[in-house]
Motif scaffolding. Structure first.
Motif, PDB file in Angstrom:
ATOM      1  N   GLU A  20       0.916  -1.456  -0.106  1.00 24.50           N
ATOM      2  CA  GLU A  20       0.105   0.208  -0.063  1.00 24.50           C
ATOM      3  C   GLU A  20       0.983   1.290  -0.094  1.00 24.50           C
ATOM      4  O   GLU A  20       0.235   2.463   0.005  1.00 24.50           O
ATOM      5  N   GLY A  21       2.215   0.950   0.095  1.00 19.89           N
ATOM      6  CA  GLY A  21       3.115   2.164  -0.041  1.00 19.89           C
ATOM      7  C   GLY A  21       3.207   2.974   1.149  1.00 19.89           C
ATOM      8  O   GLY A  21       3.652   4.118   1.385  1.00 19.89           O
TER       9      GLY A  21
ATOM     10  N   LYS B  18      10.504  -1.674  -6.835  1.00 24.33           N
ATOM     11  CA  LYS B  18       9.696  -1.889  -5.759  1.00 24.33           C
ATOM     12  C   LYS B  18       8.281  -1.276  -5.567  1.00 24.33           C
ATOM     13  O   LYS B  18       7.329  -1.813  -5.538  1.00 24.33           O
ATOM     14  N   LYS B  19       8.327   0.019  -5.968  1.00 22.26           N
ATOM     15  CA  LYS B  19       7.467   0.824  -5.935  1.00 22.26           C
ATOM     16  C   LYS B  19       6.266   0.437  -7.140  1.00 22.26           C
ATOM     17  O   LYS B  19       5.194   0.547  -6.618  1.00 22.26           O
ATOM     18  N   GLU B  20       6.850  -0.219  -8.027  1.00 19.43           N
ATOM     19  CA  GLU B  20       5.913  -0.265  -9.240  1.00 19.43           C
ATOM     20  C   GLU B  20       5.519  -1.850  -9.041  1.00 19.43           C
ATOM     21  O   GLU B  20       4.857  -2.451  -9.826  1.00 19.43           O
ATOM     22  N   GLY B  21       5.778  -2.379  -7.735  1.00 18.10           N
ATOM     23  CA  GLY B  21       5.394  -3.590  -7.589  1.00 18.10           C
ATOM     24  C   GLY B  21       6.140  -4.910  -8.299  1.00 18.10           C
ATOM     25  O   GLY B  21       5.371  -6.017  -8.538  1.00 18.10           O
ATOM     26  N   GLU B  47      11.576 -16.338 -13.848  1.00 20.86           N
ATOM     27  CA  GLU B  47      10.961 -16.341 -12.615  1.00 20.86           C
ATOM     28  C   GLU B  47      10.733 -15.010 -12.057  1.00 20.86           C
ATOM     29  O   GLU B  47      10.134 -14.933 -10.858  1.00 20.86           O
ATOM     30  N   ASN B  48      11.164 -13.913 -12.561  1.00 18.85           N
ATOM     31  CA  ASN B  48      11.135 -12.714 -11.868  1.00 18.85           C
ATOM     32  C   ASN B  48      10.764 -11.513 -12.876  1.00 18.85           C
ATOM     33  O   ASN B  48      11.371 -11.810 -14.265  1.00 18.85           O
ATOM     34  N   ASP B  49      10.292 -10.372 -12.523  1.00 17.19           N
ATOM     35  CA  ASP B  49       9.973  -9.213 -13.362  1.00 17.19           C
ATOM     36  C   ASP B  49      11.386  -8.407 -13.918  1.00 17.19           C
ATOM     37  O   ASP B  49      11.692  -8.179 -14.828  1.00 17.19           O
ATOM     38  N   ILE B  50      12.175  -8.369 -12.726  1.00 19.45           N
ATOM     39  CA  ILE B  50      13.653  -7.646 -12.855  1.00 19.45           C
ATOM     40  C   ILE B  50      14.795  -8.926 -12.488  1.00 19.45           C
ATOM     41  O   ILE B  50      14.539  -9.501 -11.326  1.00 19.45           O
ATOM     42  N   VAL B  51      15.576  -8.815 -13.433  1.00 15.07           N
ATOM     43  CA  VAL B  51      16.956  -9.606 -12.965  1.00 15.07           C
ATOM     44  C   VAL B  51      18.189  -8.718 -12.736  1.00 15.07           C
ATOM     45  O   VAL B  51      18.232  -7.717 -13.647  1.00 15.07           O
ATOM     46  N   VAL B  52      18.689  -9.105 -11.592  1.00 13.21           N
ATOM     47  CA  VAL B  52      19.982  -8.191 -11.367  1.00 13.21           C
ATOM     48  C   VAL B  52      21.150  -9.060 -11.100  1.00 13.21           C
ATOM     49  O   VAL B  52      20.624 -10.193 -10.357  1.00 13.21           O
TER      50      VAL B  52
END
Lengths: 279, 279
Positions: A20-21, B18-21, B47-52
């Motif tokens: 929820e931010g 993170k804020k973008e979920g 398995e993830n939206d973002i790969v670091v």
């Protein structure tokens, strides 16, 4: 206000708030809350959407001959105080919920070797580990610690820096009784006579604050402080020291920001007090 | 694909994701990426939206007489590989960015006393500390580690459990050359002759896998494996051991899940290999 006893349930609430931010503030405590804790919780309430208070007497920060068993507990009173200030959650786990077959730990060298770390050799390893755990469970944006445990505060700040926790550490001033005694859950151990004798700590602090100035030697500050404490028959000094405010290492004179800290036994009760000085 | 060198810039990207979920996967590496790393990055991509991918030769996990200086580096090749798999970010900090006047650390007892921890006493303290730092910087939902460093994987899993990191640890199978040699950045140290000799590790693993069954004694598995390695003149055994899969402590026979692991010097190059067995 909610109360959780498990890590899983706490995580669930926290992760929902995160989604929820909302910003989260954490006040880690060992319970038996007094006005010092209340000031942390109030500050936390002002600065965050969500206020989490952890209430956990952490066994791993007590040495074998310390007061783990005797440490005062009163969850109902703690809970009422937190609710009155507007906390959103008290996290109150059992020791077994926090530690089952623990092997990993967080610790810090150098900063933990002096002051309380000398008398309490495993104390700060226990503190660093439990605070890291609480940080990982509650994922706070800000965490609040009292300046009364000045070495703890310095160590937590350095731990956060070294391990890259994305958390702002907020240090809050010592809260004192009207006569000067620093508020502490351990004050409850004092007999009526000891309660009077315990004033030697805050009197010594006041003396040190009057004396301290740039360039003064440590002994010029510490000796008059020790005299005050030593004139009290019920008091026995553990340490009265001047250390660098960041490294916690002893200094001979005031050339950078310093912490002047003491631990004094009043009868069997070990009390601490301190003041900081910025050059 | 982005490349960051600072913690601050990485944090900024991460906090925006993170804020973008978005879910974040982390593949911690020391660079000089091979097919083993590629398999981790591909799995992470699925398995993830973002790969670091972190690319950092961590000095604190090398002992004073180890190969920190010689450790191979090729950032351009690493970067091209990560981009080809679709990574979103390579985090490639300098040693001084990661460590300035470090005092806090993360470590683990018992699990780090055996196998590689015996020969490399400070290794896992360095690993636990840098992985904790990366976890706090990248805040991944999932992190990917190869089964080739089996003790490291077991230690990271236990660290995550003990310190309550809210991160899923994904272990991925060993990737091998066609002739069986486990992929490793250190294979580049091997001369042509040593490269052939190094096959004794995977041959020993194969032998152990053929022999192992519920109830068999450790020596019935380990002795034939050691025979294979000892028959190779360029090989010198550091250890060949059977340990409990969770505690990393030696076992006499197979009554619970076990890890059979080895470290073998081929000339001056120390190589590792292993297999797991579930009862």
């Amino acid at each position: 206000m909610q109360v959780t006893n498990t890590i899983e349930k706490t995580r669930e609430l926290v992760n929902n708030w995160k989604k929820e931010g909302k910003t989260i503030g954490l006040v880690p405590t060992m319970g038996y809350l007094h006005e010092g804790h209340a000031s942390l919780i109030r500050r936390c309430r002002e600065e965050n959407d969500i206020v989490v208070v952890s209430d956990f007497v952490n066994p791993t920060q007590f040495g074998p001959n310390e007061d783990l068993e005797a440490y005062p507990r009163d969850f109902d009173r703690d809970s009422a105080l937190c609710e009155s200030i507007g906390a959103d959650l008290i996290f109150c786990p059992s020791p077994v919920e926090m530690y089952h077959d623990p092997h990993a730990f967080v610790s810090i060298d150098t900063l933990s070797d002096t002051l309380c770390g000398k008398t309490r050799p495993i104390h700060f390893k226990g503190v660093c580990t439990v605070v890291s755990k609480l940080f990982n469970i509650v994922k706070p944006d800000r965490a609040y610690f009292g300046q009364k445990d000045a070495q703890q505060l310095a160590i937590i700040r350095k731990m956060v820096l070294d391990l890259n926790f994305d958390i702002q550490i907020v240090g809050c001033p010592i809260v004192r009784e009207e006569d000067g005694l620093a508020k502490s859950s351990r004050n409850t151990y004092l007999s009526c006579e000891e309660r009077k004798a315990a004033l030697c700590l805050s009197k010594a602090v006041k003396k040190g604050q009057e004396l301290i100035r740039n360039g003064i030697t440590a002994s010029e500050v510490l000796e008059p402080m020790c005299e005050i404490i030593n004139s009290e028959p019920l008091a026995r000094i553990d340490y009265v020291s001047m250390v660098d405010a960041l490294s916690m290492q002893p200094v001979d004179s005031v050339n950078a920001d310093v912490l002047v800290a003491m631990a004094v036994y009043i009868g069997k009760t070990r009390l601490i007090d301190n003041f900081s000085y910025e050059v």
